[in-house]
Structure formats: C-alpha cells, structure tokens
Design a protein around this motif. Structure first.
Motif, PDB file in Angstrom:
ATOM      1  N   VAL A 101      -6.501  19.637  -0.184  1.00  0.00           N
ATOM      2  CA  VAL A 101      -6.226  18.233  -0.473  1.00  0.00           C
ATOM      3  C   VAL A 101      -7.516  17.427  -0.421  1.00  0.00           C
ATOM      4  CG1 VAL A 101      -5.094  16.169   0.404  1.00  0.00           C
ATOM      5  CG2 VAL A 101      -3.845  18.298   0.276  1.00  0.00           C
TER       6      VAL A 101
ATOM      7  N   SER B  20      -1.079  14.035  -3.105  1.00  0.00           N
ATOM      8  CA  SER B  20      -0.864  14.941  -4.226  1.00  0.00           C
ATOM      9  C   SER B  20      -0.498  14.176  -5.477  1.00  0.00           C
ATOM     10  CB  SER B  20       0.238  15.937  -3.890  1.00  0.00           C
ATOM     11  OG  SER B  20       1.469  15.262  -3.828  1.00  0.00           O
TER      12      SER B  20
ATOM     13  N   ARG C 262      -8.948  -0.586   0.955  1.00  0.00           N
ATOM     14  CA  ARG C 262      -9.500  -0.335   2.288  1.00  0.00           C
ATOM     15  C   ARG C 262     -10.858   0.325   2.181  1.00  0.00           C
ATOM     16  NH1 ARG C 262      -5.866   0.633   6.477  1.00  0.00           N
ATOM     17  NH2 ARG C 262      -6.620   2.753   6.709  1.00  0.00           N
TER      18      ARG C 262
ATOM     19  N   ASP D 210       0.824  -1.194   0.000  1.00  0.00           N
ATOM     20  CA  ASP D 210       0.000   0.000   0.000  1.00  0.00           C
ATOM     21  C   ASP D 210       0.861   1.248   0.000  1.00  0.00           C
ATOM     22  OD1 ASP D 210      -2.286  -1.317  -0.080  1.00  0.00           O
ATOM     23  OD2 ASP D 210      -2.711  -1.205   2.062  1.00  0.00           O
TER      24      ASP D 210
ATOM     25  N   GLY E  44      -1.523  16.731  -8.041  1.00  0.00           N
ATOM     26  CA  GLY E  44      -0.202  16.531  -8.635  1.00  0.00           C
ATOM     27  C   GLY E  44       0.822  17.515  -8.117  1.00  0.00           C
TER      28      GLY E  44
ATOM     29  N   LEU F 116      -0.293  20.798  -6.527  1.00  0.00           N
ATOM     30  CA  LEU F 116      -0.766  20.659  -5.148  1.00  0.00           C
ATOM     31  C   LEU F 116       0.417  20.590  -4.190  1.00  0.00           C
ATOM     32  CD1 LEU F 116      -3.097  20.155  -3.157  1.00  0.00           C
ATOM     33  CD2 LEU F 116      -2.772  17.737  -3.553  1.00  0.00           C
ATOM     34  N   LEU F 117       1.408  19.783  -4.581  1.00  0.00           N
ATOM     35  CA  LEU F 117       2.579  19.614  -3.714  1.00  0.00           C
ATOM     36  C   LEU F 117       3.250  20.960  -3.462  1.00  0.00           C
ATOM     37  CD1 LEU F 117       4.025  17.257  -2.354  1.00  0.00           C
ATOM     38  CD2 LEU F 117       5.628  17.253  -4.250  1.00  0.00           C
TER      39      LEU F 117
ATOM     40  N   LYS G 143       8.950   1.411 -13.422  1.00  0.00           N
ATOM     41  CA  LYS G 143       8.260   2.644 -13.039  1.00  0.00           C
ATOM     42  C   LYS G 143       8.421   3.720 -14.100  1.00  0.00           C
ATOM     43  CE  LYS G 143       8.057   2.823  -8.134  1.00  0.00           C
ATOM     44  NZ  LYS G 143       8.861   3.170  -6.991  1.00  0.00           N
TER      45      LYS G 143
ATOM     46  N   PHE H 227      -5.426  24.662   7.949  1.00  0.00           N
ATOM     47  CA  PHE H 227      -6.701  24.235   7.372  1.00  0.00           C
ATOM     48  C   PHE H 227      -6.739  24.420   5.861  1.00  0.00           C
ATOM     49  CE2 PHE H 227      -8.388  24.145  11.682  1.00  0.00           C
ATOM     50  CZ  PHE H 227      -9.141  22.993  11.596  1.00  0.00           C
TER      51      PHE H 227
ATOM     52  N   GLN I 139      12.791   0.144 -10.857  1.00  0.00           N
ATOM     53  CA  GLN I 139      12.781   1.528 -11.304  1.00  0.00           C
ATOM     54  C   GLN I 139      12.504   1.601 -12.793  1.00  0.00           C
ATOM     55  OE1 GLN I 139      12.866   4.140  -9.519  1.00  0.00           O
ATOM     56  NE2 GLN I 139      13.249   3.146  -7.564  1.00  0.00           N
TER      57      GLN I 139
ATOM     58  N   ASP J 146     -12.771  -3.391   5.116  1.00  0.00           N
ATOM     59  CA  ASP J 146     -11.658  -3.429   4.169  1.00  0.00           C
ATOM     60  C   ASP J 146     -11.801  -4.635   3.243  1.00  0.00           C
ATOM     61  OD1 ASP J 146     -10.737  -1.298   5.466  1.00  0.00           O
ATOM     62  OD2 ASP J 146      -9.166  -2.344   6.573  1.00  0.00           O
TER      63      ASP J 146
ATOM     64  N   PRO K 262      -4.401  24.179   3.346  1.00  0.00           N
ATOM     65  CA  PRO K 262      -3.910  23.064   2.533  1.00  0.00           C
ATOM     66  C   PRO K 262      -4.703  21.782   2.768  1.00  0.00           C
ATOM     67  CG  PRO K 262      -2.362  23.576   4.290  1.00  0.00           C
ATOM     68  CD  PRO K 262      -3.373  24.663   4.269  1.00  0.00           C
ATOM     69  N   TYR K 263      -5.188  21.615   4.010  1.00  0.00           N
ATOM     70  CA  TYR K 263      -5.970  20.413   4.305  1.00  0.00           C
ATOM     71  C   TYR K 263      -7.213  20.376   3.423  1.00  0.00           C
ATOM     72  CZ  TYR K 263      -8.775  17.020   6.835  1.00  0.00           C
ATOM     73  OH  TYR K 263      -9.542  15.945   7.155  1.00  0.00           O
TER      74      TYR K 263
ATOM     75  N   PHE L 147       3.303  16.734   8.680  1.00  0.00           N
ATOM     76  CA  PHE L 147       1.905  16.808   8.257  1.00  0.00           C
ATOM     77  C   PHE L 147       1.823  17.113   6.764  1.00  0.00           C
ATOM     78  CE2 PHE L 147      -1.921  19.624   7.811  1.00  0.00           C
ATOM     79  CZ  PHE L 147      -2.871  18.630   7.945  1.00  0.00           C
TER      80      PHE L 147
ATOM     81  N   LEU M 143      -0.336  15.101   3.916  1.00  0.00           N
ATOM     82  CA  LEU M 143      -0.965  15.773   2.776  1.00  0.00           C
ATOM     83  C   LEU M 143      -0.272  15.384   1.473  1.00  0.00           C
ATOM     84  CD1 LEU M 143      -1.631  19.360   4.157  1.00  0.00           C
ATOM     85  CD2 LEU M 143      -3.184  17.426   4.039  1.00  0.00           C
TER      86      LEU M 143
ATOM     87  N   LYS N  35      -8.669   1.727  -5.625  1.00  0.00           N
ATOM     88  CA  LYS N  35      -7.383   1.226  -6.114  1.00  0.00           C
ATOM     89  C   LYS N  35      -7.481   1.122  -7.619  1.00  0.00           C
ATOM     90  CE  LYS N  35      -3.801   0.354  -3.708  1.00  0.00           C
ATOM     91  NZ  LYS N  35      -3.415  -0.629  -2.732  1.00  0.00           N
TER      92      LYS N  35
ATOM     93  N   ALA O 182      -5.001  -4.469  -2.027  1.00  0.00           N
ATOM     94  CA  ALA O 182      -5.756  -4.110  -0.827  1.00  0.00           C
ATOM     95  C   ALA O 182      -6.600  -2.866  -1.121  1.00  0.00           C
ATOM     96  CB  ALA O 182      -4.803  -3.831   0.316  1.00  0.00           C
TER      97      ALA O 182
ATOM     98  N   HIS P 156     -11.997   3.491   0.103  1.00  0.00           N
ATOM     99  CA  HIS P 156     -10.829   3.814  -0.694  1.00  0.00           C
ATOM    100  C   HIS P 156     -10.994   3.223  -2.089  1.00  0.00           C
ATOM    101  CE1 HIS P 156      -8.780   5.103   2.927  1.00  0.00           C
ATOM    102  NE2 HIS P 156      -7.803   5.570   2.165  1.00  0.00           N
TER     103      HIS P 156
END
Lengths: 194, 697, 228
Positions: C36, A194, C193, A48, C43, C46-47, C114, C30, C111, C170, C32-33, A185, A190, C198, C191, C196
């Motif tokens: 998200v 992203s 959950r 995961d 992407g 956001l980061l 990926k 709050f 790698q 789950d 950025p929370y 955090f 967070l 996948k 998995a 969630h």
C-alpha cells in the motif's frame, strides 16, 4: 462417589466450548460493524475520506503491538500450564503493557481526530469508523481489566488449576481480539488507500 | 447537579393522562396485592430462596411461563383496543384512541407478542423439557440460565416502564424502521424504551441460547448419540443455533441505532450520509430468522405429540431432522423478501423470492413426516393432538399465503396490507402459539403431577379455532380489498367496516378461549386429586422426560438412564430395563447473581433512556464488580449424597397410594365442565361470605 | 482444543508453534503494508490482495495461536468457527450487494451524483449532467514554504486539479477571497493535510480564486475553459 476429576474435566470442556460460542457471537457483532463500515465508508458528505485522515505508520505500530501481545499471551499460557508462577506473571505483564500501549495509541488517534473536528457526528463514514474501531478498543479495555484482576488473584492465591483455566479463556479472548484487529487494519486503514 | 442524578427525568415525566394513570395504578395495585399476600403468608423468604434465586431449569421454566402468560394477556388487551378502534373510527368518528396512541399500541403489541410471549413460552418449554429429554441433571451453566431469564424479565419491565415514566412508547411499528425511529422524527423516550427493552432481553436470549447449545451438545445421557436425540431437542438445538447466529446482529443494530439517537451519529439518519435502508437490511437479517427461532421448537413439539398420540415412531426421523436443518439454513438467506418494494433490481428480488419459495420444501417435508406418522396410527384425540390438527389447517393457510407474497410482483400489490398481517398471524398463532399450547397441555402432567382438564381444554381449543377464522379470514379479504395495515381511520365508502366488526367478534371469541384456558388450569387444580398422575408417564410416552417422576425431583433423574434407541423410554418399558444404583449428585447452589446483574443492566438501560449518566456509570461498575467476584469464586456446587437421594426417593414412593400406581384411563367424563367450575366458584365464594372466612385469613 | 488440557505432552513444540505463527503474522502484516505504502498496485486489485493477506493471517493465527482443531473435543469448535465465518460472509457480502444494488437502482441525489461521476454519464434524458467523459489532463498546484505555484493554472473543462501540500502544516483551501467567499462546483472548502494531496475534477468553467483559510499568505487562482 462422584468422580470429581472427570466431572471437572467435563465442566472445563463445556466452559471452553461455551466461551468459544460466545466469541463467535461477538464476531457476528463485529460483522455488522464491518458491514456498516463497508456500506457507509464512502458517505463523507464532502468531508475528509479515510485516506486524508488515517496515518498508516500509526496503524502499523498498533498492529505490531497487538500482534506481539498476542504472542506473549500465548507464551504466558504455556508458562501457566507448567505452573511457573513468575514466568506467567511476567509474560502476562508484558501482554498487559503492550495492550495498554495499543490502547493509548488508539486514544491518541481518536482525540486528535476529535480535536480537528472530525467527530462521529460529522458524517456516516466517521460514525462507522469510530464505532467499529471503538468497539474493538472497548473489548481491549475489558480484556485488560480481566487480565489485571486475574494477575492480582495469581499474586494473592498463587497459580492454581482454576486460575490456569481462567487464563486459558483470557488468552482465547486476547487472540480473538488480535484477529479482529487484522481485519480492522486491512479494511479500515489499508483499505482506505486502495 | 440535578441533571447529574436525574438526567431528563422531571415531574412531567410522571403519568398525567387517564390511560397512563390507569396503567400505572394497575401495576402498582398488582404489586401491592402480591406483596400483601406474601407478607400475610410469610412467603417472602420462600419466594426468594426457592424461586427467584433458583438455578433449577424446571423452576426457571415455570417462571418463564408465568411472565409470558401475563404478557399474553397484556398483548391481548392491546388487540381488543386496536380492533375496537378499527370498528369505530369511520368517517366523522375518531374512535377511542388518538392516532399516536394507536401507533404505540400496535408497536407494543408486536414487541410483546414476539419477544415476551412467544420467546418466553418457548424458552420456558426448552428449559423444562430439554434437560429431561436428554437425561441431564442440569444445564451446562446454571448461572447463565438464571441470568438469561432475569434479563428477559428486565426487558419485560422496561417495555412496561413507559406507563410510569415518560408516558409514551415507540410509535414506529415493531421493528422501529429508520429514519422514523431516529431522534429527528421520534424525539421522545418511546424509541429509547424500545431499544433497551429489546437490547436487554436480546442479550439474555443470546446467553440462554449459548447455554442450551452447550447443554445439548455436551451433556446428553450416555448412549444418546445425535441420531438418537428426541425431535424436540433437535428442534431446540436448531432454534438455539439460529439464535446464536442472528441475535448478535440485533444487538449490534440496536447499538448503532442507540448511537444515532444518543450521540448524534449518522448510521441510519436521512442526513449526514446515513443509510436508512441499511437499518431495514440489518434488522430483517435478524427479524426473519427470529420467526423461525420461534417456529422450530413448535415443530419439535408437534413431532413429539404426533408420534405419541399416533402411538407410532415418527415416520422418517432423518427426513424430519434434515427438514428442520434445511429450514434453519435457508431462513438465514431470505431476509430481503421483507422489503421487496425497497427498490432493489429485479435480479436481487428474484433471488430472494426464489429462496423464499424454496424454504417451503423442507417445511413440506416436515408436514409429510407428520402425516405419514398418523397414517395407520392408533390416533388418540386428546387436546395436544387437537392443537396439532388446528396447526396443520391454519399454518397451511398461512404458508400458502406466504408463497403468494414470495413473488415480488404480487408482493408489490400486497405489501403493507392487512393480507400480510393475516399471513404472519396465521403462522405465528397457528404455528407458534398452537405449538406452545400443544406443548403445555402435553407436558403439563409432567410439570404439575396431574393432567389438565380435557373437557374445558377442548372448549378452549374450539373457541380459538373459530375465533381465529372469524378474525383472520376477514383480514385476508380486507387486505385484498386494499386495507393497509396499521389503519386507524377510514371512510365508510371503502366497505371495510363489516369485516372489521366480524374481526372484533372473532377477537372476543379468542378472548373467551384464553379465559377458558385459565379456567382449565384452575379447574384442573381444583380437581387435581382426580386428575393426578403418579406414574410419571400418562400418555405412554416414548422419550426420557417420561422416565422420571412427575413433577421431577430437583435432580431430574435418580439414576441417569443409558440410552440404546431413539424411543429410549418406550424401549426401556418394553424391555423392563431400569437401573436402581443410586449415586452422589452434584447440585449447583442457588445464586442471586443473575437477578442482581439483570437489575443493574435494567438500570443501565433506564439511565440511557433518561440520559442519567451517573446511573449508567454506577450500574456498569456494579456489573463489573459482581462479575469479577463471581468469576473467581470456586464455591458454586454441593454434593447430594447417595443415601439422601435414596431417602428422598423412598419418601416420594411412599406418598403414592398403592392402587394408583398404574396408568389411569384418560377418559374425561369425570372432568368438570365450565359450568361445574362456575358452580364451584360460586359455592366457594358463598361459603366464604356466609361463614365470614376472610376474617381468619 | 488443546488449550483446555493443562498437560501438554510437548511444550517445546507448542512454543515453536507460537514462534512460527508470530513470524508468519509479521510477514503477512508487513507485505500488504509495503504494497500500500509504495503504491505497487492500486484499486480493486490492491483491495483483493490485502484481503487475501488478511485471510492468510487469520488462518495462521487460528492454527498457530488458537490451535483450533487440535485436542479431543475440537470438532464442534471447528464447526462453529466455519459456520460463523459463513454467517459473517452472508452479513457483510449480503449487505454490500443489496445496498449497492439499491443505490444503482433507486438512488438518492448524492448517490446519483456519485454514479454519474464514476461511470462518466454525461447526459441523462438528453440533458448534460456536467460529468466528464473519460479522463483528462491532471494539473498540480504545489503548496510549499507558504507559497503556491503556479499562481495561475489554466485548464480545460473535465481536467483534474490536484492540490499538493508539501508543508509541515495542514491547509484548508477555500474558494473566492477572504472577504468574498464563493464555491467551486458546489464545493466550499477542501482540507489538504500536511503531506497529503486533494484532487478535484473541474466541471465548472470560469476563473476562480482560492486561498488557504489557515494561512492567508497561500493564495492563487485557476481558470477553467470549455474546450469544445
């Protein structure tokens, strides 16, 4: 003939500065852990990823708890500066409780992961997660211990100048831990989304 | 239950081959010998009260010298073993060491020389000299200083512990690269000893560095602005700043490696998503600046020596300081040149190659300030100056070979060859070690109250220079011929053997040099009446450490000097400005806290090495209790009244015979030669035997 | 730093500084929370945004909580803080750049896979890699109340398939049947959950069955056909 007051002021200044430098070295320890997390967080070996595991509401709760404790800690120091014993004790007592609550939430998260088999032995991502967040938790634990001992001394000896100096160091440490948590955090919790 | 108290320690962990038994027996014999002497002379209390628990940086400095000196001999024996192996292990012969044992020896050699010899001497010198140079009575935190020293000793004991328990050290090279150092490929306790030895002494270094930064920035004598600080202090400041910046990285990296080995994490493993190259990356982020942490104080020593022995102020003080600053900043951004061959793209390699080349510019600036200082100076060629000249020659060779290696294409050919080994030995021996020797012979009169024997010092110097060239010039050639480093066996057709033989002979010459240095100290002690320096200023020094008595009183200065100029003491002498107003002095009390915490930290490490969790937990609790008790105790200083200071001063001055109060000539004709020393020792021994003096001991 | 001096001339001012710092920190937590959680951006953008908020909060706390730079002897503290910040940047950015450069240049098998996936490299030296070129249709299998729907999904190669778990428990998706397990494109389990999702990319063609190993009632199948 020794000017004790000037001597003490100079010594305080040095201790405060030295402690500041120590905090900087501690930040550098965290920088390695962050670097390792940044490099390894994708290496889940089919397991995961962060976004499958982390609960953002929980992380937000932890953040608010720690932030508030940092705030009460600051107020406690102000009270200590004016030698208001009980006000100091109440403020630091609240700080202690909030810190302990934070720690228990973190423990809860960790035990849940471990129960689900998401242990640090599973893959590099989990190793770096557990060690980064766990090291912060360890700092919080030692901060709490320190706070408890200092409060016990305040109860026993009353609020004197040396203890106020100890509290100043302690609150520096506590604010610093809050700052590190902001980045945990942001990057760990967070960042996973992203 | 057994597991709980003893972990994985069993009777098999005790030594069972002759090398280990020999090592263990030697250590035990040394301790017993020391113990017998201490008991006979009733010196235990003296040892504990006056030395082990002392917080006086001068005494701690001397203890650093002693430990580092012992480790220098220990690391030197490793060299002779390795070179003997390389001479003998040709074709059918396997030499004197097994491959595994050989690997452990070169690993231990690297660790000991860097961490416990170079760092030990450098910290010793900084401890002794920096407070004197800045006109301070003590360090900012005396407790942190003794703690740092004892953690260093804890590291020393830990690295030698394998002789007694486990019988194996890491066989991984001095930086224990992953994944070789992981639990899969190094299942024994060797790497664990490595981790904890470095971890404990590394934390000690961080604490020490914080302390010196506080001291230098906050405790200088009145009037000494940063721009008037002596250059050795500047160099120490830069060195300690770098230590504070990079030792935490080492701590964290070792911590992660420990997690891999102890808890089965996957940071640097080959499987499970770990990244071994991340280990290399992190360890060199510390490892490269570490070399400069050692090098900068040596630069500082040379600046002092050149200026004093050329009898001129340093040429362009500002350029010198800026040069050191440039070196320290650039040193943080060149680490990738240690692994050009890792497989990074040419862009990345080119960037780090260029920065590496650029670092030679501030270094060259430093060299030019020294050369310009000598220009038109009245140069005096005493041993400190000789070491400096040796340094200029050999360090330049090392530096230029470093420039060769800084080019990634050249590095692809030369990496991991003996060329590289010769390169960094030129810098570390020619730079750091010669710097230390120069510093010790320069400041010895300050430390001991008498100067060192010049004649034997010069002999030792030439042994070192000749021996060095015999050892390392063949090594450069071997590297270009293709001999890899860490080579324990080869074919005679390679043609390596003659060079290895010359190297071994060179090694023996160096060993003679080292022996002569010990002889030099002994001979100087024998002749101390003749060599005594009562002025406190034998070289016509320029900086404040020469303004006080030799050896300095435990409060360093009776009166804290007011600094007006860079060459503070020189100008005081010229103008005759000396204050004689005594005042009360606050002196920190001796404390055993440092030694206790270091013992417990050692036990934590030992517990982790052998998986003795009970020991780890108990020791950690002990550390917390000691910290908590100490942190809240308010009683750590006492006041030395002005009248007492005056009495102590009067006593010291009274001891000096009137006719010796002026500067003695430094002519060395009367210094004893090596042969005089040998004759003296033989006469002394004969006297003991003939008159049966040992009975009265 | 002012925290040293026990005589603060203006305590009220300091209290208000803590309050201001606390409120600003809350805002910077709050925002950025919410960004998200509500998927306003994603992407890299956001980061960068959340990191900017973190930096802002760092500054707020350093100024309002630590009072860095205030007081008589603050100079050195500021220098050390800035120096440490630069050193941290060198450590983190340096490591990330070096290691990612290394993996693009000298990759491990993991790698390589990926990079092939993320860059859409579908052929190396003339051989097909199995990676998909460009983005294709996304199919969803929703697990709700112990049932998965649709029972059969038909998709083209290089499409993506998302398992959505809307139940309160789950799930763990396995391929094949309970008695005869198989893998899909090297994957043996997935998995998912509670609450969630996948997503997998469909690089292997054929018909596959799946089931939930934790709740065997949940099962279904999907077919992947080559659209060329």
């Amino acid at each position: 003939m020794v000017n004790h007051k000037a001597h003490q002021a100079a010594a305080d200044d040095r201790v405060m500065f030295g402690f500041w430098v120590y905090l900087m070295t501690d930040l550098l320890v965290f920088s390695v852990l962050f670097a390792v997390y940044a490099v390894l967080h994708g290496n889940t070996v089919g397991g995961d990823a962060g976004r499958d595991l982390f609960s953002l509401p929980l992380a937000l709760q932890e953040t608010i708890l720690l932030l508030t404790s940092s705030f009460t800690c600051g107020l406690g120091l102000l009270a200590a500066r004016s030698y208001k014993k009980w006000q100091t004790l109440i403020c630091f007592g609240i700080t202690f409780l909030l810190g302990a609550l934070f720690l228990s939430l973190e423990m809860k998260e960790f035990t849940e992961f471990i129960r689900e088999g998401q242990t640090l032995q599973l893959n590099a991502f989990l190793s770096s997660f557990f060690v980064l967040v766990g090291t912060h938790g360890l700092h919080i634990t030692s901060g709490l211990l320190w706070m408890a001992i200092t409060m016990a001394y305040i109860l026993k000896r009353g609020l004197n100048a040396p203890l106020v100096r100890k509290l100043a160091l302690l609150s520096l440490f506590w604010h610093f831990l809050d700052i590190v948590w902001i980045f945990i955090f942001t990057i760990v919790y967070l960042g996973a989304y992203s | 239950m057994r597991e709980f108290w003893l972990g994985r320690l069993t009777s098999h962990s005790l030594p069972h081959d002759w090398v280990m038994v020999g090592g263990t027996a030697t250590f035990i014999a040394m301790f017993l010998f020391a113990a017998v002497i201490l008991t006979r002379t009733k010196r235990w209390k003296w040892l504990w009260n006056d030395w082990l628990t002392s917080v006086d940086p001068k005494k701690i400095g001397i203890m650093y010298f002693l430990v580092a000196g012992f480790m220098l001999i220990r690391g030197g024996i490793d060299v002779i073993l390795m070179w003997l192996q390389q001479v003998l292990a040709v074709d059918g012969s396997q030499g004197i060491l097994s491959a595994d044992h050989y690997q452990q020896i070169f690993t231990a050699h690297g660790n000991i020389m860097v961490f416990f010899v170079a760092m030990g001497f450098i910290f010793g010198l900084i401890n002794y000299i920096v407070p004197l140079q800045i006109g301070a009575r003590d360090l900012a935190s005396p407790l942190l200083n003794t703690l740092g020293f004892w953690l260093y000793v804890g590291g020393v004991v830990m690295i030698n512990m394998f002789f007694v328990f486990g019988g194996e050290y890491a066989a991984t090279g001095w930086l224990a690269v992953a994944p070789l150092s992981g639990i899969d490929f190094s299942p024994g306790v060797g790497v664990d000893y490595w981790i904890w030895s470095l971890q404990i002494s590394g934390i000690g270094t961080t604490l020490g560095a914080i302390n010196f930064i506080m001291t230098i920035l906050k405790m200088r004598a009145p009037g000494m602005t940063l721009g008037k600080m002596p250059l050795f202090t500047w160099a120490s400041l830069f060195s300690m700043l770098m230590a504070v910046a990079v030792f935490p990285l080492l701590t964290a990296t070792l911590f992660l490696q420990f997690f891999d080995r102890y808890f089965g994490a996957h940071f640097f493993t080959a499987l499970g998503g770990g990244d071994p190259m991340m280990y290399t990356n992190l360890i060199w982020m510390w490892g490269h600046p570490e070399v400069y942490i050692l090098m900068l104080p040596a630069f500082g020593i040379f600046s002092e020596v050149v200026s004093t022995f050329s009898r001129k102020p340093i040429a362009s003080y500002t350029a010198n300081v800026l040069g050191m600053a440039g070196v320290s900043v650039l040193a943080l951004s060149v680490w990738l040149h240690h692994f050009f061959t890792m497989g990074a793209s040419s862009d990345v390699n080119a960037f780090f190659g260029l920065v590496t080349l650029v670092i030679s510019i501030p270094t060259a600036v430093l060299f030019f300030t020294w050369i310009a200082t000598m220009h038109k100076g009245l140069i005096r060629f005493d041993t400190p100056m000789l070491w400096f000249l040796g340094f200029v020659t050999i360090f330049t060779i090392g530096g230029v070979s470093g420039l060769v290696l800084a080019f990634p294409p050249a590095d692809f050919q030369l990496h991991n060859s003996l060329f590289l080994v010769a390169h960094f030995h030129s810098n570390v021996i020619g730079g750091v070690l010669f710097g230390i020797f120069s510093g010790i012979s320069y400041w010895f009169p300050k430390i001991a109250g008498f100067r060192l024997n010049e004649r034997i010092g010069r002999n030792a110097f030439w042994c070192w220079i000749i021996g060095f060239c015999m050892s390392f010039i063949p090594m450069y050639i071997l590297g270009i011929m293709g001999a890899t480093r860490r080579l324990d066996h080869y074919e005679s057709s390679t043609g390596y053997q003659p060079f290895f033989i010359i190297m071994l002979l060179g090694g023996i010459v160096i060993a003679v040099g080292l022996t002569l240095q010990i002889v030099q100290i002994l001979a100087s002690i024998i002749q101390r009446g003749h060599l005594r320096d009562n002025t406190g200023d034998p070289w016509n020094g320029r900086t404040l450490e020469w303004a006080t008595a030799s050896p300095p009183p435990f409060y360093n200065f009776t009166v804290i000097p007011h600094v007006m100029t860079r060459d503070a003491f020189l100008d005081m002498k010229r103008l005759g400005q000396f204050d004689q107003q005594y005042e009360d002095i606050l002196i920190p009390k001796n404390t055993a806290v440092g030694i206790y915490i270091a013992i417990l930290a050692f036990l934590v490490g030992f517990g982790f090495v052998w998986h003795i969790n009970s020991l780890v937990v108990i020791s950690l609790i002990g550390i917390i209790i000691i910290f908590a008790k100490r942190a809240f105790s308010e009683d750590s200083e006492y006041t030395l009244r002005a009248e007492e200071v005056e009495k102590l001063e009067a006593k010291r001055i009274a001891k000096v015979p009137a006719h010796e109060k002026e500067v003695k000539s430094l002519a060395d004709e009367e210094d004893m030669s090596v042969w005089d020393f040998v004759r003296y020792v033989i006469t002394f021994a004969m006297d003991i035997i003939r008159n049966k003096k040992w009975k009265t001991w | 730093m002012s925290t040293i001096a026990p005589h603060d001339e203006n305590e009220q001012k300091t209290v208000s500084s803590y309050v201001v710092g606390f409120i600003l920190s809350l805002i910077f937590t709050f925002t950025p929370y919410l960004l998200v959680v509500n998927h306003y951006i994603s992407g890299r953008a956001l980061l960068i945004t959340i990191l900017t908020f973190a930096m802002a909060q760092l500054l707020v706390q350093v100024i309002f909580f630590l009072h860095l730079g205030r007081g008589a002897n603050a100079r050195w503290n500021v220098y050390f803080f800035v120096g440490t910040f630069i050193a941290m940047l060198i450590v983190v950015v340096g490591s990330v750049v070096i290691i990612s450069n290394l993996h693009n240049n000298a990759t491990t098998l993991d790698q390589t896979r990926k990079i092939i996936d993320s860059e859409g490299i579908y052929q190396v030296s003339g051989e097909l890699t199995g990676a998909c070129q460009g983005r294709h249709t996304n199919h969803q299998i929703v697990i709700k109340a112990g049932k998965s729907s649709p029972i059969l999904t038909i998709a083209a190669k290089c499409d993506t398939l998302t398992f959505v778990n809307k139940d309160a428990v789950d799930g763990q998706i396995m391929f094949g049947t309970r008695t005869k397990q198989t893998t899909y494109a090297g994957l043996d389990k997935l998995a998912v959950r509670k609450d969630h999702t996948k997503t997998i990319s469909l690089s292997e063609t054929g018909t596959f069955k799946f089931y939930d190993s934790l709740r065997p009632v949940v099962s279904g199948s999907f077919a992947v056909v080559d659209d060329k």
